[in-house]
Design an enzyme around this catalytic site. Structure first.
Site, PDB file in Angstrom:
ATOM      1  N   HIS A 160      -2.621  -2.459  -6.052  1.00  0.00           N
ATOM      2  CA  HIS A 160      -2.999  -2.143  -4.678  1.00  0.00           C
ATOM      3  C   HIS A 160      -4.499  -2.315  -4.517  1.00  0.00           C
ATOM      4  O   HIS A 160      -5.281  -1.480  -4.977  1.00  0.00           O
ATOM      5  CB  HIS A 160      -2.577  -0.714  -4.326  1.00  0.00           C
ATOM      6  CG  HIS A 160      -2.974  -0.297  -2.949  1.00  0.00           C
ATOM      7  ND1 HIS A 160      -3.375   0.973  -2.635  1.00  0.00           N
ATOM      8  CD2 HIS A 160      -3.060  -1.007  -1.801  1.00  0.00           C
ATOM      9  CE1 HIS A 160      -3.676   1.042  -1.333  1.00  0.00           C
ATOM     10  NE2 HIS A 160      -3.483  -0.164  -0.815  1.00  0.00           N
ATOM     11  N   ASN A 195      -3.826   6.750  -0.395  1.00  0.00           N
ATOM     12  CA  ASN A 195      -3.280   6.789   0.966  1.00  0.00           C
ATOM     13  C   ASN A 195      -2.418   8.025   1.200  1.00  0.00           C
ATOM     14  O   ASN A 195      -2.353   8.544   2.314  1.00  0.00           O
ATOM     15  CB  ASN A 195      -2.473   5.523   1.243  1.00  0.00           C
ATOM     16  CG  ASN A 195      -3.387   4.346   1.555  1.00  0.00           C
ATOM     17  OD1 ASN A 195      -4.584   4.535   1.801  1.00  0.00           O
ATOM     18  ND2 ASN A 195      -2.852   3.141   1.501  1.00  0.00           N
ATOM     19  N   SER A 218       0.826  -1.210   0.000  1.00  0.00           N
ATOM     20  CA  SER A 218       0.000   0.000   0.000  1.00  0.00           C
ATOM     21  C   SER A 218       0.861   1.260   0.000  1.00  0.00           C
ATOM     22  O   SER A 218       0.331   2.359  -0.068  1.00  0.00           O
ATOM     23  CB  SER A 218      -0.923   0.008   1.211  1.00  0.00           C
ATOM     24  OG  SER A 218      -0.170  -0.112   2.389  1.00  0.00           O
ATOM     25  N   GLU A 261      -5.732   0.303  -7.352  1.00  0.00           N
ATOM     26  CA  GLU A 261      -4.696   1.218  -7.850  1.00  0.00           C
ATOM     27  C   GLU A 261      -3.674   0.387  -8.610  1.00  0.00           C
ATOM     28  O   GLU A 261      -3.070  -0.528  -8.042  1.00  0.00           O
ATOM     29  CB  GLU A 261      -4.026   1.947  -6.681  1.00  0.00           C
ATOM     30  CG  GLU A 261      -4.858   3.091  -6.114  1.00  0.00           C
ATOM     31  CD  GLU A 261      -4.138   3.837  -4.987  1.00  0.00           C
ATOM     32  OE1 GLU A 261      -3.555   3.166  -4.126  1.00  0.00           O
ATOM     33  OE2 GLU A 261      -4.160   5.071  -4.968  1.00  0.00           O
TER      34      GLU A 261
END
Ligand code: T1G
Length: 698
Positions: free
Chosen positions: A426, A476, A405, A438
């Site tokens: 991801h 993130n 991540s 992702e």
């Protein structure tokens, strides 16, 4: 006659066929073609008219690309009334997805027949509006208020069988729409059937619409369209048809002018545009039939489940036979959900778990798979060991993917002899449920490997977004910034509970602190520790009050206590009384005097932090376009869909005012509030994020 509607006279039946690919949207040409076709049929002395769609579907609705532009005659409600008022018998033959204005055209017809696979619906609320061509007036007359409220306020699609049972359809028959439609029209003529204008049917029985409005509004979590549609249905009970149509139009135009309509249409087109990347044009993905998953924890088991459900075979590699069996148990648990919901038969469940899935503890088992996804412990050294082994055993051309991540995919790729085959995929937990993927493209990743990542996402029915390599990629990285902004507001006087409420009132499904409790406070704790170990900028306002919660073993929902205290089995918690004293003592240590925050300021700061970091992510090319950020936040972070995404929201509130706020706050903290260069550039040039989306589409 426009070529968007074909015309034929077959005996005494006039046939109008929609020819406007890809979905026979009811654009101007189609509407004009229908009006002209009806007039021609009447002039030709036909006894009946058949309307059906060529290609993959009957009309799938108004052409939503026309939304926001001045309406052009003939307006769709008038087209429906023109069809209904014809002296001829009008039959619609449906296939594919007869949605919105498409179903409204069919409701303007006198009889409706469909193929068994057809689906109908009035999904207007899903794009921020409501039926605007008679749907809220005709459907209740045909099937009653309750069924109409369900269909119109949910926007759900209804299968042909249910539609027949409800009375939306008169017939469901196998065959080509044209053929079953012609046969039905013939039968109606020969049997002397009467025209059946729905507008002349009795008004439906009314219900307590004020109570219904409140129920629907509460259920819609801030969306205004569903409850507004209830007022349209109310008009069908209380007003003569023509007045009801005027009332529907009035309500429809109110919604058409709303920010929510803008936001939801933006979301609709963005989730389709996000997979269209110039660098993928003409690039053939690699073969993809069998994949390997390394690590069968929650993430790995979720990924394996999504892969199995998409028809791929899966080799699940774990460290031991017991761990592999435990992984299989998680996968069976995930698939059990699909079984319970009737999405899987028992036989399919057995097939997936005994044939499509194989377990192994030996890397050699991966020697023939087309793609491997590792979901092992988030530690670079561990990942490097895995990729070194994959490099040794996987066949040439196999795609080697990491589910990390935030770790650097370039660094991982560099430990193999085939960096061009390495990519980040991801997934978001639970991976078989969350739609966002992702696709993280490293410097050396080959274009056909990127295309393979997108194809895997499509097969899993995910929304895939291309991301560049940085700490946290798109989602993130932005989350880390707006979460830090929330922590700063706590240090300065706000409470986690006020912040959570302000943001759920704004439209988020959950506030950041409830989300942290759900994800596990240990995740944020390890990120804070990692960043401290890497060396924090002395100007960064490090917040450590939450560390104490973790040091006491309170990680949120999974331990029953975090920012909130969770009674067994309850998702919603109550504030944990230990938290505010922890915050107070940290303020004391830092010499901070707490101040009041209004909900408005909380939302403004939180959103400005999100937009500012998003602008940096776009400006640095980590996200290809602003819409890629919007789709990421919509599908991975609970951003309210009716606001379109953070950058759509920013365009609508105005970039100059946002930048002015950021510059004002930079006077108090010029480290956190450094204006994004792209934001400054857009404001200086008088442009918007949507301008960048449009430029990218050219
Ligand atoms: N208008 C314009 N373009 C549309 C469209 C529409 N209604 N529907 C789809 N497209 C485009 C889409 O952007 C894509 O374009 C291509 O068609 C294929 O779509 C008065 C006001 C029909 C179930 O809300 O739900 O009627 O990317 O990739 O997965 O009361 O499209 O190829 O350039 O989604 O097979 C009501 C919206 C409108 C239906 C097909 N109707 N569309 O799904 O293909 S409002 C809707 C869908 C209305 C009246 C009101 C889906 C689909 P491109 P796709 P798909």
């Amino acid at each position: 006659m426009s070529e968007a509607i074909g015309y034929e006279l077959i005996g005494d039946i006039a046939v109008l066929s929609a020819q406007n690919p890809p979905v026979n949207a009811l654009g101007l040409d189609v509407r004009q073609g229908l009006v002209d076709g009806m007039a021609r049929a009447e002039a030709d002395g036909a006894k009946a008219v058949l309307i059906y769609g060529e290609g993959r579907t009957y009309f799938a609705g108004a052409d939503i690309r026309e939304f926001g532009r001045p309406p052009t005659e003939p307006l769709l409600p008038n087209v429906c009334t023109r069809i209904e008022s014809s002296p001829l018998i009008v039959v619609s033959a449906l296939h594919g997805t007869a949605l919105g204005g498409g179903l409204e055209i069919a409701l303007g017809s006198h009889y409706r027949i469909a193929v068994p696979s057809a689906r109908v619906g009035l999904p207007e609320v899903l794009i921020g509006v409501m039926p605007g061509a008679g749907g809220s007036q005709r459907l209740p007359r045909l099937i009653g208020v309750d069924a109409s409220v369900d269909i119109i306020t949910s926007g759900r699609q209804v299968g042909a069988k249910e539609a027949l049972e409800l009375g939306i359809l008169d017939r469901v028959e196998d065959g080509a729409p044209r053929d079953i439609g012609l046969a039905y029209a013939r039968e109606l003529i020969d049997s002397g059937a009467e025209r059946r204008p729905i507008s002349e049917m009795r008004a439906p029985k009314a219900v307590d619409f004020d109570a219904l409005y409140d129920v629907v509004f509460k259920k819609s979590r801030g969306m205004i369209a569903p409850a507004t549609a209830v007022r349209g249905i109310q008009a069908s009970c209380e007003l003569p048809f023509v007045q009801g149509m005027y009332r529907e139009r009035e309500l429809f135009m109110e919604l058409m002018a709303s920010d929510q309509r803008q936001g939801m249409i933006h979301a609709f087109f963005s989730e389709r545009a996000v997979g269209k990347l110039p660098e993928l044009k003409g690039i053939k993905p690699r073969d993809l039939n069998a994949i390997g998953v390394i690590g069968g924890g929650t993430m790995g088991a979720g990924i394996a489940t999504a892969a199995l459900l998409s028809g791929l075979s899966v080799v699940m590699l774990e460290m031991s036979a017991e761990a592999a069996e435990a992984a299989k148990g998680r996968i069976e648990g995930n698939l059990g959900g699909a079984l319970k919901r009737g999405k899987l038969s028992q036989a399919q469940f057995e097939d997936l778990t005994t044939k499509a899935l194989t377990l192994s503890t030996n890397y050699e088992a991966l020697s023939d798979v087309d793609l491997v996804i590792e979901a092992v412990f988030e530690d670079m050294e561990v990942k490097k060991k895995v990729f070194t082994q994959l490099d040794a055993v996987c066949k040439p051309g196999a795609v080697l993917a990491s589910n990390t991540s935030y770790l650097d995919i370039n660094e991982i790729a560099a430990c193999t002899n085939r960096p061009e085959d390495v990519i980040g995929l991801h997934f978001f937990s639970p991976a078989h449920v969350m739609k966002l993927l992702e696709v993280v493209v490293a410097d050396a990743t080959a274009p056909d490997v990127v295309a393979t990542g997108f194809m895997l996402g499509a097969r899993m029915r995910k929304i895939s977004v291309r991301a560049g390599v940085c700490d946290g990629f798109i989602g993130n990285r932005i989350l880390s910034t707006y979460r830090t902004c929330a922590d700063h507001m706590i240090l300065d006087g706000a409470s986690p509970y006020q912040i959570d409420k302000a943001l759920t009132d704004f439209g988020f499904a959950m506030g950041p602190f409830a989300v942290a409790d759900l994800a596990g406070l240990d995740i944020g704790w390890s990120v804070r520790k990692r960043k401290r170990a890497e060396g924090l900028d002395p100007r960064a306002r490090d917040s450590s009050y939450a560390d104490k919660l973790c040091e006491d073993g309170h990680f949120g929902q999974k331990t029953g206590k975090g920012y909130y205290i969770y009674d067994a089995g309850k998702r919603a918690g109550v504030p944990n009384p230990d938290v505010m004293p922890m915050i107070a003592s940290e303020r004391l240590v830092k010499g901070i005097t707490a101040r009041e925050f209004t909900d408005e300021e909380i939302v403004r700061r939180y959103m400005a932090a999100m937009v500012n970091e998003a602008a940096k992510v776009v400006g640095e090319g980590i996200a290809r376009r602003p819409l890629d950020v919007d789709v990421t936040l919509l599908y991975g972070y609970g951003f309210p869909r009716y606001r379109g995404g953070p950058l759509k929201w920013a365009d609508m509130v105005g970039l100059p005012a946002l930048l002015a706020d950021i510059k004002t706050w930079a006077e108090e903290d010029d480290y956190f509030w450094q204006p994004a260069p792209l934001l400054e550039q857009l404001v200086a040039e008088g442009r918007t994020f949507d301008d960048l989306n449009k430029e990218a589409a050219q």
